[in-house]
Design an enzyme around this catalytic site. Structure first.
Site, PDB file in Angstrom:
ATOM      1  N   ASP A  20      12.225   0.440  11.556  1.00 15.92           N
ATOM      2  CA  ASP A  20      12.801   0.060  12.851  1.00 15.92           C
ATOM      3  C   ASP A  20      14.265   0.486  12.871  1.00 15.92           C
ATOM      4  O   ASP A  20      15.108  -0.145  12.226  1.00 15.92           O
ATOM      5  CB  ASP A  20      12.658  -1.453  13.042  1.00 15.92           C
ATOM      6  CG  ASP A  20      13.288  -1.964  14.328  1.00 15.92           C
ATOM      7  OD1 ASP A  20      13.861  -1.155  15.086  1.00 15.92           O
ATOM      8  OD2 ASP A  20      13.216  -3.183  14.571  1.00 15.92           O
TER       9      ASP A  20
ATOM     10  N   SER B 180      -5.724 -11.527  -6.189  1.00 16.35           N
ATOM     11  CA  SER B 180      -6.297 -10.491  -7.058  1.00 16.35           C
ATOM     12  C   SER B 180      -5.351  -9.311  -7.218  1.00 16.35           C
ATOM     13  O   SER B 180      -5.352  -8.636  -8.254  1.00 16.35           O
ATOM     14  CB  SER B 180      -7.645 -10.017  -6.507  1.00 16.35           C
ATOM     15  OG  SER B 180      -7.501  -9.487  -5.194  1.00 16.35           O
TER      16      SER B 180
ATOM     17  N   PRO C 295      -5.704  -0.412   5.844  1.00 14.95           N
ATOM     18  CA  PRO C 295      -5.493   0.685   6.805  1.00 14.95           C
ATOM     19  C   PRO C 295      -4.448   1.685   6.328  1.00 14.95           C
ATOM     20  O   PRO C 295      -3.325   1.295   6.002  1.00 14.95           O
ATOM     21  CB  PRO C 295      -5.028  -0.040   8.075  1.00 14.95           C
ATOM     22  CG  PRO C 295      -4.555  -1.382   7.627  1.00 14.95           C
ATOM     23  CD  PRO C 295      -5.336  -1.721   6.407  1.00 14.95           C
TER      24      PRO C 295
ATOM     25  N   HIS D 270      -1.781  -7.113   1.701  1.00 13.55           N
ATOM     26  CA  HIS D 270      -2.624  -6.271   0.853  1.00 13.55           C
ATOM     27  C   HIS D 270      -3.523  -7.102  -0.051  1.00 13.55           C
ATOM     28  O   HIS D 270      -4.579  -6.626  -0.476  1.00 13.55           O
ATOM     29  CB  HIS D 270      -1.757  -5.315   0.028  1.00 13.55           C
ATOM     30  CG  HIS D 270      -1.371  -4.080   0.779  1.00 13.55           C
ATOM     31  ND1 HIS D 270      -1.549  -2.809   0.277  1.00 13.55           N
ATOM     32  CD2 HIS D 270      -0.831  -3.911   2.006  1.00 13.55           C
ATOM     33  CE1 HIS D 270      -1.133  -1.916   1.169  1.00 13.55           C
ATOM     34  NE2 HIS D 270      -0.679  -2.568   2.221  1.00 13.55           N
TER      35      HIS D 270
END
Length: 325
Positions: free
Chosen positions: A245, A80, A168, A70
């Site tokens: 998972d 950042s 995304p 991210h």
């Protein structure tokens, strides 16, 4: 006129070449031995803290890996994402993709504190993120790699960029995923390999509710099992977490891809990787060979770590990862 057009094209080519050279130069300044003289105990120091935190909570490994992802996808790998809000800018922590979702800030703080005591003003928060991502994979049973270092830290963050769709969403289509990763210099194969990070970790009900109640390309028994902890009504159990998972949730392996082949991807953005599209064959290959997955995942992580790093005199080495100096 023809001569002018040729001159204009040559000038445009020179400018493009200059931009490419600048990007290559920035990446060339990253190297695996960057701190070998200035902070020789860096890597074992980071490893000890990550090892301690993973021993306390296995889930934190996935959180630290996601934190690096991210960070890199919002204006490059510059730490950042770690900056708190200030009077001059609104940080990225409360942006939609990160708020009540991204975790692990305190672990980075603990590592930075230790490293600052050993090597004050030397090691960037951006590099600490890169190292912790690698160590998290290793500690969960995955394959390691030599991390390229030498990044510097940004002095600002961008709430608006983090909210602009560069990260995304869990409802992404395959085309959306391919385009977002391609914008960062990552191929569809890189994208599928990096998605394999979902072999560990969890997701909140609000991110997969639509899939388990509305999707048709989902194993029914899997959907029913997920519905037990994720009610259909919006606002009910939104933050209930489910493992990504089912088979080996605490092991970094190829099981995630086996789940996709069996239509047991938890997020829409997981299952679109195997849904009759262009990436089906990659998913199948990883489901059959964990070594192929490891190889491509490592290569993709190294490429991701090269996204727009600040090097040389750009940025700074923050004393605290939460605020500019």
């Amino acid at each position: 006129m023809e001569c002018y057009e040729q001159s204009r094209q040559r000038a445009a080519f020179v400018v493009l070449l200059f931009i490419v050279m600048l990007g290559s130069q920035a990446q060339a300044q990253l190297r695996t031995d960057f701190y070998s003289d200035s902070c020789p105990s860096l890597l074992p120091t980071v490893r000890r803290v990550v090892q301690r935190e993973v021993a306390k909570e296995r889930r934190i490994a996935a959180s630290l890996l996601r934190l690096f992802f991210h960070d890199c996808f919002v204006n490059g790998c510059d730490a950042s994402i770690l900056l708190d809000d200030t009077r001059s800018f609104l940080g990225e922590k409360t942006a939609g993709p990160n708020n009540n979702s991204v975790r692990g800030y305190e672990v980075i703080d603990a590592i930075k504190s230790r490293v600052e005591r050993l090597c004050p003003g030397v090691v960037s928060c951006a590099d600490i993120l890169a190292i912790t991502a690698r160590d998290s994979v290793l500690l969960m049973g995955g394959r390691g790699w030599s991390v390229k270092l030498g990044r510097r830290d940004s002095i600002t963050a961008s709430f608006s960029t983090a909210n602009s769709g560069v990260l995304p969403p869990p409802t992404s289509t395959l085309d959306n995923l391919i385009n977002l990763f391609r914008a960062n210099g990552l191929s569809p194969r890189d994208m599928v390999a990096l998605s394999g990070a979902h072999t560990i970790g969890q997701a909140r009900c609000v991110t997969f509710r639509s899939r388990i109640y509305n999707s048709t390309n989902i194993d029914l028994s899997f959907a029913l099992s997920r519905r037990r902890s994720c009610p259909a009504a919006t606002g009910s159990g939104d933050n209930n977490a489910a493992i990504l998972d089912l088979r080996t949730p605490e092991k970094f392996d190829g099981s995630y891809f086996m789940q996709l082949v069996n239509h047991r991807g938890l997020l829409t953005s997981d299952q679109v990787l195997f849904n009759g599209g262009s990436t089906d064959s990659i998913v199948v290959s990883y489901s059959r060979s964990v070594q192929a997955f490891y190889r491509d995942f490592v290569a993709a992580m190294i490429k991701m770590g090269d996204i727009s790093p600040l090097t040389g005199s750009n940025g700074q080495i923050r004393r605290s990862c939460r605020r500019p100096n």
